[in-house]
Design a protein around this motif. Structure first.
Motif, PDB file in Angstrom:
ATOM      1  N   TYR A 180       8.238 -15.342  -2.492  1.00  0.00           N
ATOM      2  CA  TYR A 180       7.531 -15.417  -1.202  1.00  0.00           C
ATOM      3  C   TYR A 180       6.101 -14.888  -1.264  1.00  0.00           C
ATOM      4  O   TYR A 180       5.296 -15.174  -0.393  1.00  0.00           O
ATOM      5  CB  TYR A 180       8.314 -14.676  -0.109  1.00  0.00           C
ATOM      6  CG  TYR A 180       9.491 -15.474   0.345  1.00  0.00           C
ATOM      7  CD1 TYR A 180       9.325 -16.562   1.202  1.00  0.00           C
ATOM      8  CD2 TYR A 180      10.770 -15.189  -0.110  1.00  0.00           C
ATOM      9  CE1 TYR A 180      10.399 -17.328   1.588  1.00  0.00           C
ATOM     10  CE2 TYR A 180      11.849 -15.950   0.272  1.00  0.00           C
ATOM     11  CZ  TYR A 180      11.656 -17.027   1.127  1.00  0.00           C
ATOM     12  OH  TYR A 180      12.710 -17.795   1.503  1.00  0.00           O
ATOM     13  N   ALA A 181       5.799 -14.101  -2.271  1.00  0.00           N
ATOM     14  CA  ALA A 181       4.438 -13.546  -2.361  1.00  0.00           C
ATOM     15  C   ALA A 181       3.458 -14.559  -2.935  1.00  0.00           C
ATOM     16  O   ALA A 181       2.242 -14.347  -2.888  1.00  0.00           O
ATOM     17  CB  ALA A 181       4.450 -12.274  -3.196  1.00  0.00           C
ATOM     18  N   LYS A 182       3.944 -15.632  -3.479  1.00  0.00           N
ATOM     19  CA  LYS A 182       3.112 -16.708  -4.044  1.00  0.00           C
ATOM     20  C   LYS A 182       2.034 -16.186  -4.992  1.00  0.00           C
ATOM     21  O   LYS A 182       0.885 -16.658  -4.970  1.00  0.00           O
ATOM     22  CB  LYS A 182       2.429 -17.488  -2.925  1.00  0.00           C
ATOM     23  CG  LYS A 182       3.390 -18.217  -1.996  1.00  0.00           C
ATOM     24  CD  LYS A 182       2.596 -18.926  -0.925  1.00  0.00           C
ATOM     25  CE  LYS A 182       3.474 -19.581   0.102  1.00  0.00           C
ATOM     26  NZ  LYS A 182       2.788 -19.842   1.361  1.00  0.00           N
ATOM     27  N   GLY A 183       2.377 -15.174  -5.741  1.00  0.00           N
ATOM     28  CA  GLY A 183       1.439 -14.661  -6.753  1.00  0.00           C
ATOM     29  C   GLY A 183       0.270 -13.868  -6.189  1.00  0.00           C
ATOM     30  O   GLY A 183      -0.640 -13.480  -6.923  1.00  0.00           O
ATOM     31  N   LEU A 184       0.296 -13.589  -4.881  1.00  0.00           N
ATOM     32  CA  LEU A 184      -0.815 -12.850  -4.259  1.00  0.00           C
ATOM     33  C   LEU A 184      -0.590 -11.342  -4.466  1.00  0.00           C
ATOM     34  O   LEU A 184       0.373 -10.793  -3.939  1.00  0.00           O
ATOM     35  CB  LEU A 184      -0.831 -13.180  -2.769  1.00  0.00           C
ATOM     36  CG  LEU A 184      -2.187 -13.230  -2.087  1.00  0.00           C
ATOM     37  CD1 LEU A 184      -3.060 -14.293  -2.715  1.00  0.00           C
ATOM     38  CD2 LEU A 184      -2.018 -13.492  -0.607  1.00  0.00           C
ATOM     39  N   PRO A 185      -1.485 -10.671  -5.198  1.00  0.00           N
ATOM     40  CA  PRO A 185      -1.257  -9.246  -5.480  1.00  0.00           C
ATOM     41  C   PRO A 185      -1.026  -8.406  -4.219  1.00  0.00           C
ATOM     42  O   PRO A 185      -0.165  -7.529  -4.207  1.00  0.00           O
ATOM     43  CB  PRO A 185      -2.537  -8.820  -6.191  1.00  0.00           C
ATOM     44  CG  PRO A 185      -3.071 -10.055  -6.793  1.00  0.00           C
ATOM     45  CD  PRO A 185      -2.676 -11.179  -5.885  1.00  0.00           C
ATOM     46  N   LEU A 186      -1.777  -8.690  -3.154  1.00  0.00           N
ATOM     47  CA  LEU A 186      -1.614  -7.889  -1.935  1.00  0.00           C
ATOM     48  C   LEU A 186      -0.178  -7.975  -1.412  1.00  0.00           C
ATOM     49  O   LEU A 186       0.443  -6.963  -1.061  1.00  0.00           O
ATOM     50  CB  LEU A 186      -2.599  -8.383  -0.862  1.00  0.00           C
ATOM     51  CG  LEU A 186      -2.536  -7.642   0.464  1.00  0.00           C
ATOM     52  CD1 LEU A 186      -3.062  -6.219   0.316  1.00  0.00           C
ATOM     53  CD2 LEU A 186      -3.355  -8.364   1.544  1.00  0.00           C
ATOM     54  N   ALA A 187       0.371  -9.194  -1.373  1.00  0.00           N
ATOM     55  CA  ALA A 187       1.723  -9.384  -0.864  1.00  0.00           C
ATOM     56  C   ALA A 187       2.747  -8.759  -1.814  1.00  0.00           C
ATOM     57  O   ALA A 187       3.725  -8.137  -1.370  1.00  0.00           O
ATOM     58  CB  ALA A 187       1.989 -10.877  -0.693  1.00  0.00           C
ATOM     59  N   LEU A 188       2.501  -8.878  -3.113  1.00  0.00           N
ATOM     60  CA  LEU A 188       3.430  -8.294  -4.095  1.00  0.00           C
ATOM     61  C   LEU A 188       3.482  -6.778  -3.945  1.00  0.00           C
ATOM     62  O   LEU A 188       4.542  -6.159  -4.008  1.00  0.00           O
ATOM     63  CB  LEU A 188       2.964  -8.655  -5.514  1.00  0.00           C
ATOM     64  CG  LEU A 188       3.135 -10.128  -5.887  1.00  0.00           C
ATOM     65  CD1 LEU A 188       2.250 -10.493  -7.066  1.00  0.00           C
ATOM     66  CD2 LEU A 188       4.595 -10.433  -6.205  1.00  0.00           C
ATOM     67  N   GLU A 189       2.300  -6.205  -3.733  1.00  0.00           N
ATOM     68  CA  GLU A 189       2.190  -4.758  -3.592  1.00  0.00           C
ATOM     69  C   GLU A 189       2.922  -4.270  -2.327  1.00  0.00           C
ATOM     70  O   GLU A 189       3.702  -3.323  -2.369  1.00  0.00           O
ATOM     71  CB  GLU A 189       0.692  -4.442  -3.495  1.00  0.00           C
ATOM     72  CG  GLU A 189       0.310  -3.034  -3.673  1.00  0.00           C
ATOM     73  CD  GLU A 189      -1.216  -2.916  -3.703  1.00  0.00           C
ATOM     74  OE1 GLU A 189      -1.816  -3.266  -4.719  1.00  0.00           O
ATOM     75  OE2 GLU A 189      -1.793  -2.488  -2.694  1.00  0.00           O
ATOM     76  N   VAL A 190       2.689  -4.969  -1.210  1.00  0.00           N
ATOM     77  CA  VAL A 190       3.287  -4.547   0.060  1.00  0.00           C
ATOM     78  C   VAL A 190       4.806  -4.749   0.039  1.00  0.00           C
ATOM     79  O   VAL A 190       5.563  -3.872   0.448  1.00  0.00           O
ATOM     80  CB  VAL A 190       2.636  -5.313   1.240  1.00  0.00           C
ATOM     81  CG1 VAL A 190       3.409  -5.105   2.525  1.00  0.00           C
ATOM     82  CG2 VAL A 190       1.186  -4.857   1.413  1.00  0.00           C
ATOM     83  N   LEU A 191       5.251  -5.890  -0.485  1.00  0.00           N
ATOM     84  CA  LEU A 191       6.709  -6.130  -0.536  1.00  0.00           C
ATOM     85  C   LEU A 191       7.395  -5.160  -1.499  1.00  0.00           C
ATOM     86  O   LEU A 191       8.450  -4.619  -1.198  1.00  0.00           O
ATOM     87  CB  LEU A 191       6.987  -7.565  -0.997  1.00  0.00           C
ATOM     88  CG  LEU A 191       6.914  -8.655   0.070  1.00  0.00           C
ATOM     89  CD1 LEU A 191       7.170 -10.017  -0.559  1.00  0.00           C
ATOM     90  CD2 LEU A 191       7.928  -8.406   1.183  1.00  0.00           C
ATOM     91  N   GLY A 192       6.757  -4.959  -2.658  1.00  0.00           N
ATOM     92  CA  GLY A 192       7.336  -4.042  -3.646  1.00  0.00           C
ATOM     93  C   GLY A 192       7.428  -2.634  -3.081  1.00  0.00           C
ATOM     94  O   GLY A 192       8.467  -1.981  -3.178  1.00  0.00           O
ATOM     95  N   SER A 193       6.373  -2.165  -2.433  1.00  0.00           N
ATOM     96  CA  SER A 193       6.375  -0.799  -1.880  1.00  0.00           C
ATOM     97  C   SER A 193       7.416  -0.691  -0.758  1.00  0.00           C
ATOM     98  O   SER A 193       8.047   0.338  -0.585  1.00  0.00           O
ATOM     99  CB  SER A 193       5.012  -0.439  -1.298  1.00  0.00           C
ATOM    100  OG  SER A 193       4.006  -0.716  -2.208  1.00  0.00           O
ATOM    101  N   PHE A 194       7.587  -1.774  -0.002  1.00  0.00           N
ATOM    102  CA  PHE A 194       8.563  -1.757   1.091  1.00  0.00           C
ATOM    103  C   PHE A 194       9.990  -1.633   0.548  1.00  0.00           C
ATOM    104  O   PHE A 194      10.829  -0.919   1.096  1.00  0.00           O
ATOM    105  CB  PHE A 194       8.419  -3.040   1.921  1.00  0.00           C
ATOM    106  CG  PHE A 194       9.487  -3.191   2.960  1.00  0.00           C
ATOM    107  CD1 PHE A 194       9.566  -2.304   4.024  1.00  0.00           C
ATOM    108  CD2 PHE A 194      10.428  -4.208   2.875  1.00  0.00           C
ATOM    109  CE1 PHE A 194      10.562  -2.422   4.990  1.00  0.00           C
ATOM    110  CE2 PHE A 194      11.423  -4.338   3.830  1.00  0.00           C
ATOM    111  CZ  PHE A 194      11.491  -3.441   4.889  1.00  0.00           C
ATOM    112  N   LEU A 195      10.277  -2.332  -0.544  1.00  0.00           N
ATOM    113  CA  LEU A 195      11.652  -2.352  -1.054  1.00  0.00           C
ATOM    114  C   LEU A 195      11.963  -1.192  -1.993  1.00  0.00           C
ATOM    115  O   LEU A 195      13.115  -0.984  -2.364  1.00  0.00           O
ATOM    116  CB  LEU A 195      11.916  -3.685  -1.754  1.00  0.00           C
ATOM    117  CG  LEU A 195      12.039  -4.849  -0.759  1.00  0.00           C
ATOM    118  CD1 LEU A 195      11.914  -6.178  -1.458  1.00  0.00           C
ATOM    119  CD2 LEU A 195      13.353  -4.770   0.005  1.00  0.00           C
TER     120      LEU A 195
END
Ligand SMILES: Nc1ncnc2c1ncn2[C@@H]1O[C@H](COP(=O)(O)OP(=O)(O)O)[C@@H](O)[C@H]1O
Ligand SMILES: [Mg+2]
Length: 362
Positions: free
Chosen positions: A211-226
């Motif tokens: 779901y992050a489509k390779g976007l670092p910002l989304a990867l960072e936020v989702l990873g930190s959330f989980l």
């Protein structure tokens, strides 16, 4: 000679990213484009969508090469600060001239001064996140402003702006989303913090990364959330992501907002609407007067990668800020007066004028 050495010592590298991934290879590509051996001046443009890593790459290349210049300046968030171009001009000059404060009274005076002081200096100037020609005109209008060997780097979402400013196509570099392997690496760094013992089914991890489509910002936020959550929570997050209608970055970021406690949500929205970029101490003091447990709230927001602390101020990526502002707007789309927060002068006037009418009626 002594002066030159002290100049080199005074300049410090920038903080690039919490867990950099794939940056070195991108820096190598950029080095080639910058072609530092070439004696003439070069303007280079980095372009790509929001959250893809333009600012991060620009900081990394700054760190890699700034020592090769007589003076350097990295101007962050130009678009957000463009209501006060004179302040940006002062900052540019004071960084290149190491703290020398020059009086500038208007933009055209500032432009003249930049040209005057820098036309014989070999400088590295990075203008991060530009979106309008007048910013370029005020801060780096043309090659004549800078000395031999200078390098000027712009980052922007708008490639056309680069073309219209005369950047050649072979001096443009698109910052692209991360490839699958790198995306997974960045996500795992945030979600597992290097702890190899945590076992989450790989289909869950791959599902979320998708779901992050390779976007670092989304990867960072989702990873930190989980981070620190069990498989059940991973599953419910996946279900939530699957439900969002457009699957835009906003939907992905909002998963993290939804997972906050009420008070943390309030603190987050206040920072997004009013306090972004201000001093941590000041923000803490103001919000504490609203009876919030601010210190712990801010700490949680930092852990979730929704905000960051930079040089004593609280910062937030503009896409995250936009998500926060949209949440407040959605409280009542048509009537700003019914929203929990007002930050636009026009909305404020709209309400005041409504009140005035009511008063007259009374
Ligand atoms: N290659 C990377 N490795 C690790 N983190 C990254 C990388 N690129 C970007 N990030 C992180 O992703 C977030 C968004 O990146 P940023 O450079 O601000 O994007 P942009 O300037 O394109 O909007 C930042 O928090 C940054 O730390
Ligand atoms: Mg940026």
């Amino acid at each position: 000679m002594v002066h030159e050495i002290s100049i080199q010592l005074d300049r410090t590298p920038l903080d690039v990213a919490k867990y950099p991934v794939g940056i070195d290879s991108q820096v190598q590509v950029l080095r080639k484009i910058l072609n530092l051996q070439y004696e003439d001046k070069v303007m280079v443009g980095l372009w790509g969508k929001g959250g893809v890593g333009k600012t991060t790459l620009a900081k990394a290349i700054y760190n890699a090469v700034f020592r090769e210049f007589q003076g350097s300046s990295f101007l962050e968030r130009v678009r957000e600060n463009s209501s006060d171009l004179v302040r940006l001009q002062k900052k540019l000059l004071s960084e290149v001239l190491l703290g020398k404060k020059l009086a500038i009274y208007n933009v055209s005076g500032g432009s003249r001064l930049i040209q005057d002081r820098l036309c014989n200096k070999k400088v590295l100037i990075i203008l991060d996140d530009v979106d309008d020609k007048c910013q370029l005109n005020a801060l780096a209008r043309c090659y004549e402003w800078f000395g031999k060997g200078s390098r000027i780097i712009f980052t922007t979402r708008n490639r056309h702006l680069l073309t219209s400013h005369g950047v050649d196509w072979n001096h443009m570099h698109e910052v692209k989303a991360l490839e699958n392997g790198e995306a997974l690496e960045l996500f795992r760094k945030h979600a597992f913090l290097g702890n190899k013992k945590i076992e989450i089914r790989s289909n869950l991890v791959d599902g979320v990364v998708h779901y992050a489509k390779g976007l670092p910002l989304a990867l960072e936020v989702l990873g930190s959330f989980l981070c620190g959550r069990g498989e059940e929570e991973w599953e419910s997050t996946l279900q939530k992501l699957a439900k969002s209608p457009y699957k835009e970055i906003d939907d992905v970021l909002k998963v993290s907002f939804d997972g906050l406690e009420n008070e943390e949500k309030e603190i987050f929205l206040d920072i997004a609407c009013f306090f972004k970029g201000q001093g941590t101490k000041h923000i803490t003091k103001v919000l504490e007067s609203c009876d919030f447990a601010v210190i712990i709230g801010v700490k949680i927001l930092i852990e979730r990668s929704l905000i960051s602390e930079e040089k004593g101020t609280l910062q937030m990526h503009d896409l995250i800020q936009l998500m926060g502002m949209n949440i407040v707007k959605e409280e009542c789309r048509d009537n700003p007066g019914k929203r929990s927060r007002l930050w636009l002068w026009d909305d404020f006037l709209h309400i005041l004028s409504g009140n005035a009418v009511r008063l007259v009626n009374v």
